[in-house]
Design a protein around this motif. Sequence first.
Motif, PDB file in Angstrom:
ATOM      1  N   ILE B 324       0.979  -1.156   0.004  1.00 17.06           N
ATOM      2  CA  ILE B 324      -0.133  -0.151   0.016  1.00 17.06           C
ATOM      3  C   ILE B 324       1.052   1.332  -0.108  1.00 17.06           C
ATOM      4  CG2 ILE B 324      -1.775   1.344   1.372  1.00 17.06           C
ATOM      5  CD1 ILE B 324      -3.143  -0.954   0.062  1.00 17.06           C
ATOM      6  N   PHE B 325       2.061   1.328   0.595  1.00 12.55           N
ATOM      7  CA  PHE B 325       2.765   2.336   0.776  1.00 12.55           C
ATOM      8  C   PHE B 325       3.852   2.291  -0.392  1.00 12.55           C
ATOM      9  CE2 PHE B 325       1.152   2.656   5.009  1.00 12.55           C
ATOM     10  CZ  PHE B 325       1.290   4.340   5.111  1.00 12.55           C
ATOM     11  N   LEU B 326       4.013   1.416  -1.370  1.00  6.88           N
ATOM     12  CA  LEU B 326       4.792   1.428  -2.544  1.00  6.88           C
ATOM     13  C   LEU B 326       4.493   2.672  -3.365  1.00  6.88           C
ATOM     14  CD1 LEU B 326       7.085  -0.171  -3.742  1.00  6.88           C
ATOM     15  CD2 LEU B 326       5.351  -1.259  -5.144  1.00  6.88           C
ATOM     16  N   PRO B 327       3.167   3.024  -3.696  1.00  9.19           N
ATOM     17  CA  PRO B 327       3.008   4.152  -4.697  1.00  9.19           C
ATOM     18  C   PRO B 327       3.547   5.485  -3.910  1.00  9.19           C
ATOM     19  CG  PRO B 327       0.966   2.985  -4.392  1.00  9.19           C
ATOM     20  CD  PRO B 327       2.003   2.298  -3.405  1.00  9.19           C
ATOM     21  N   LYS B 328       3.595   5.444  -2.608  1.00  6.83           N
ATOM     22  CA  LYS B 328       3.865   6.729  -2.240  1.00  6.83           C
ATOM     23  C   LYS B 328       5.427   6.923  -2.251  1.00  6.83           C
ATOM     24  CE  LYS B 328       2.457  10.123   0.449  1.00  6.83           C
ATOM     25  NZ  LYS B 328       1.494  10.976  -0.206  1.00  6.83           N
ATOM     26  N   VAL B 329       6.127   5.753  -2.008  1.00 12.99           N
ATOM     27  CA  VAL B 329       7.673   5.726  -2.320  1.00 12.99           C
ATOM     28  C   VAL B 329       7.937   6.081  -3.714  1.00 12.99           C
ATOM     29  CG1 VAL B 329       9.748   4.283  -2.163  1.00 12.99           C
ATOM     30  CG2 VAL B 329       7.828   4.059  -0.647  1.00 12.99           C
ATOM     31  N   VAL B 330       6.964   5.502  -4.703  1.00 12.60           N
ATOM     32  CA  VAL B 330       7.292   5.658  -6.207  1.00 12.60           C
ATOM     33  C   VAL B 330       7.143   7.178  -6.209  1.00 12.60           C
ATOM     34  CG1 VAL B 330       6.535   5.156  -8.402  1.00 12.60           C
ATOM     35  CG2 VAL B 330       6.820   3.260  -7.011  1.00 12.60           C
ATOM     36  N   GLU B 331       6.003   7.913  -5.759  1.00 10.44           N
ATOM     37  CA  GLU B 331       5.963   9.336  -5.892  1.00 10.44           C
ATOM     38  C   GLU B 331       7.071  10.084  -5.471  1.00 10.44           C
ATOM     39  OE1 GLU B 331       2.557  11.664  -3.907  1.00 10.44           O
ATOM     40  OE2 GLU B 331       1.651   9.905  -5.237  1.00 10.44           O
ATOM     41  N   LEU B 333      10.192   9.071  -5.213  1.00  9.33           N
ATOM     42  CA  LEU B 333      11.247   8.802  -6.223  1.00  9.33           C
ATOM     43  C   LEU B 333      11.299   9.508  -7.318  1.00  9.33           C
ATOM     44  CD1 LEU B 333      11.728   4.794  -6.587  1.00  9.33           C
ATOM     45  CD2 LEU B 333      13.425   6.430  -5.529  1.00  9.33           C
ATOM     46  N   ALA B 334       9.930   9.678  -7.962  1.00 10.95           N
ATOM     47  CA  ALA B 334       9.572  10.457  -9.229  1.00 10.95           C
ATOM     48  C   ALA B 334       9.963  11.783  -8.841  1.00 10.95           C
ATOM     49  CB  ALA B 334       8.103  10.352  -9.605  1.00 10.95           C
ATOM     50  N   GLY B 335       9.947  12.363  -7.672  1.00 12.50           N
ATOM     51  CA  GLY B 335      10.281  13.750  -7.486  1.00 12.50           C
ATOM     52  C   GLY B 335      11.739  13.750  -7.173  1.00 12.50           C
ATOM     53  N   LEU B 336      12.673  12.874  -7.222  1.00 11.18           N
ATOM     54  CA  LEU B 336      14.036  12.852  -7.043  1.00 11.18           C
ATOM     55  C   LEU B 336      14.641  13.631  -8.336  1.00 11.18           C
ATOM     56  CD1 LEU B 336      15.180   9.533  -5.171  1.00 11.18           C
ATOM     57  CD2 LEU B 336      14.879  11.847  -4.339  1.00 11.18           C
ATOM     58  N   PRO B 337      15.808  14.134  -8.182  1.00 11.51           N
ATOM     59  CA  PRO B 337      16.251  15.022  -9.458  1.00 11.51           C
ATOM     60  C   PRO B 337      16.855  14.126 -10.519  1.00 11.51           C
ATOM     61  CG  PRO B 337      17.519  15.428  -7.466  1.00 11.51           C
ATOM     62  CD  PRO B 337      16.395  14.938  -7.161  1.00 11.51           C
ATOM     63  N   GLY B 338      17.352  12.929 -10.000  1.00 17.08           N
ATOM     64  CA  GLY B 338      17.752  12.174 -11.374  1.00 17.08           C
ATOM     65  C   GLY B 338      16.792  11.287 -11.800  1.00 17.08           C
ATOM     66  N   ILE B 343      10.446   9.095 -14.697  1.00 18.67           N
ATOM     67  CA  ILE B 343       9.389   8.646 -14.104  1.00 18.67           C
ATOM     68  C   ILE B 343       8.536   9.814 -14.087  1.00 18.67           C
ATOM     69  CG2 ILE B 343       7.937   7.383 -12.394  1.00 18.67           C
ATOM     70  CD1 ILE B 343      11.034   6.472 -11.292  1.00 18.67           C
ATOM     71  N   SER B 344       7.510  10.177 -14.723  1.00 16.46           N
ATOM     72  CA  SER B 344       6.689  11.315 -14.741  1.00 16.46           C
ATOM     73  C   SER B 344       5.597  10.932 -14.295  1.00 16.46           C
ATOM     74  CB  SER B 344       6.726  12.021 -16.101  1.00 16.46           C
ATOM     75  OG  SER B 344       5.824  11.033 -16.994  1.00 16.46           O
ATOM     76  N   LYS B 345       4.920  11.785 -13.515  1.00 17.04           N
ATOM     77  CA  LYS B 345       3.498  11.801 -12.993  1.00 17.04           C
ATOM     78  C   LYS B 345       2.439  11.922 -14.293  1.00 17.04           C
ATOM     79  CE  LYS B 345       4.626  13.233  -8.610  1.00 17.04           C
ATOM     80  NZ  LYS B 345       4.704  14.358  -7.738  1.00 17.04           N
ATOM     81  N   ASP B 346       2.918  12.398 -15.546  1.00 14.42           N
ATOM     82  CA  ASP B 346       2.064  12.679 -16.619  1.00 14.42           C
ATOM     83  C   ASP B 346       1.888  11.356 -17.089  1.00 14.42           C
ATOM     84  OD1 ASP B 346       1.265  13.423 -18.928  1.00 14.42           O
ATOM     85  OD2 ASP B 346       3.058  14.175 -19.807  1.00 14.42           O
ATOM     86  N   PRO B 347       0.681  11.024 -17.466  1.00 10.77           N
ATOM     87  CA  PRO B 347       0.443   9.652 -18.044  1.00 10.77           C
ATOM     88  C   PRO B 347       1.203   9.309 -19.444  1.00 10.77           C
ATOM     89  CG  PRO B 347      -1.668  10.701 -17.436  1.00 10.77           C
ATOM     90  CD  PRO B 347      -0.534  11.611 -17.253  1.00 10.77           C
ATOM     91  N   ALA B 348       1.479  10.569 -20.256  1.00 14.90           N
ATOM     92  CA  ALA B 348       1.865  10.342 -21.305  1.00 14.90           C
ATOM     93  C   ALA B 348       3.507  10.252 -21.396  1.00 14.90           C
ATOM     94  CB  ALA B 348       1.518  11.445 -22.331  1.00 14.90           C
ATOM     95  N   GLY B 349       4.148  10.386 -20.361  1.00 15.37           N
ATOM     96  CA  GLY B 349       5.503  10.382 -20.218  1.00 15.37           C
ATOM     97  C   GLY B 349       6.162   9.113 -20.462  1.00 15.37           C
ATOM     98  N   MET B 350       7.404   8.982 -20.375  1.00 16.18           N
ATOM     99  CA  MET B 350       8.213   7.635 -20.373  1.00 16.18           C
ATOM    100  C   MET B 350       7.574   6.441 -20.048  1.00 16.18           C
ATOM    101  SD  MET B 350      11.971   7.381 -21.381  1.00 16.18           S
ATOM    102  CE  MET B 350      13.099   6.022 -20.356  1.00 16.18           C
TER     103      MET B 350
END
Lengths: 297, 394
Positions: B324-331, B333-338, B343-350
């Motif tokens: 359940i907390f994995l999505p939070k972690v992924v979110e 991760l997606a915010g990290l600069p590298g 990984i983008s929050k935008d559905p059309a991203g890579m």
Amino acid sequence: MSFLQALINGIALAAVYSLLGMGFVIIYKSMQVLSFAQPALMLFGGWWVVYFATLVHLNFYVAVLIAIAIAAISGLFIERVFLRPMVGKPVFAVAIMTIGLDLAIRITAGNFYDVSPRSTGDPWGLSTFNLGGLIIGHRRVAAIVVSVVVLLALLAFFRFSRMGLAMRAAAFDQEVALIQGVSVAAVFAISWALASVLATLASLFINPDLGSLGPASYTLALKALPVVVIGGLDSIGGTVVAALMVGIAEALTGTYQMHLTPYIGQNFSQVVPYLVMFVVLLVRPYGLFGTREVERV
Amino acid sequence: MRLRPGLVADYRADAAIFKSVTQRIWFGLLLVAAVFLGAGGTIGPIRISSDIMVLLSYAMFASIGALGLNIVTGMAGQVSLGHAFFLGLGAYTAAILGGVEQTRQAMDPATGQQVTEVVLRGYGLDMIIWLPLAGIIAALAGLIVAPVATRLRGLYLAFVTLGLVFLGEHIFREARTLTGGAGNGRPTAEHRLFGFRFDQDGEVFGIWMSKQQKLFFLGLILLLVMGLAAKNLFRSRVGRALAAIRDRDIAAEMMGIPLARYKLIAFTMSSFYAGIAGALFWAVVGRLTAEGFNFLLSIKYIAMILIGGVATVSGSIMGAFFIIFLPKVVEWLAGLPGLSHVISKDPAGMINTFQFEQILFGLFIVGFLILEPMGLYGIWIRVRNYWKGWPFSY
């Protein structure tokens, strides 16, 4: 007339199911593992056909050949990296691991495609021919021809080639085969490569009307699972028979169900394979042609 | 005895819920910590943001579902890929019994009069009715499936339960007046127990609580009850019989364990847990769509028990929290600069966060099976044993 039409469509569907199903059976026979990754491999292999045929603009048949090569190599890779460490682990652990593999490959491969399905760029297009009032798509004929040829080639391979003999030996008894000098590791590798190639071929025909392929094709390919189960997990002949059964049942339901029993809802034909599987397994717990396991305590 | 806490001298001690005093103390501390966290701000020092509170209550409801799967798959060894179907059954039962009826005015073509047509059925009942019934309806479905399961073994059973998911999805899509139909979905039951609203802010025993906090405590209490019940089941006669069936079903049968009966118990219990979990979980989500109860959901629950630890109560809970907390972690991760451009929050991203999360599920299943088949529970045991013997690790 609509009955004959449904019959022909059903046979074409059966061709696709048997292509996918043979991949399951080959892997099962060699490793006693049921790979849930087959539909994902189909998406993956199909993508390379799409890529080389419609984006690089190569000849379609060249594109298919390249895709087959890539599929074979990735099959080898998956077996070596993920499946080899699992040799000797419980069957369930391996089966569940292939579910995990399936998820990872499916999402990655599905991400290559756009949201909308893509054309594989095949030469058949929407062309059809008329046979005594029946309208038959060229792609359906191609599906039937390809799967019959592949089936015969596979049977010949198992029957006459050295590797085929080794595979049959390993399927019969791994340890004894190992003692006789058969490289069981090579057998595992070849069977994953074969399954991956078969899945790629199936991707060309998974949507027999339009020939398109997209992330949603996954659920269509997953219906090959009940087909294999109905036929018996370790029988190639059984898979073909079951594919015919399920394909025709599905096509007939698709044609008639909305007129006869509208209250069970649209797209009921999509769950027919699972229903057939329930019924068959209740009567014969090891499928129609599967060998009954002999259990010792 | 006092000096050798690991020594088990009799059967009673071996079958105890808490094997040692230390365990009992830790369990108590954990509970106190949970209560303080949940009541944060009012009685405890730390206040958790409300979105984390919601995730915590999701995780607790999911833990109940994972416990259910662990009974049938972990304890009895019957691989079930059909957990999504039972979860869905519970969720829909709750929504129908506890939801609000929706009607619309329509012209009757035969008579030309205005009639009231039911678009969505709902009886608006209390939680004391819909919660147990959600479990019971799901358990009944499990009861119907179980005889099939006793006839089938191994992989074949996995497929039948997989087929169940697809049949269930079809029913959930097509039974429009009950489920809202494909794509639309329907609103769910209200968390209302004897007039007490879990879905609104308000005072409880003189302490002001947000709705997230109320749901957290609902989850905590139910998880405590269901978790202890499962633990009790595992150590009872039934639990031992199920373990025997898992280890070798033919040998178990030879020892006089009726396979059919115990598989029936396993499936029924498991579906009961699933029904309860489904009802609670989706009532918090607030909207039910048929597409949610697919194969992927079953895989998610399989991942929970695999990652957490097969056939353990604490493992199921750890696994559910992890997933359940994995999505939070992924979110995060997606915010990290590298990583933010991969990984983008935008559905059309890579790769969008949702897809990345699913790929991670797959890889976690593969990774845990290859490297640590006992899951997080196994890691915990190893860490504990290391420190138990420290500094003499061997």
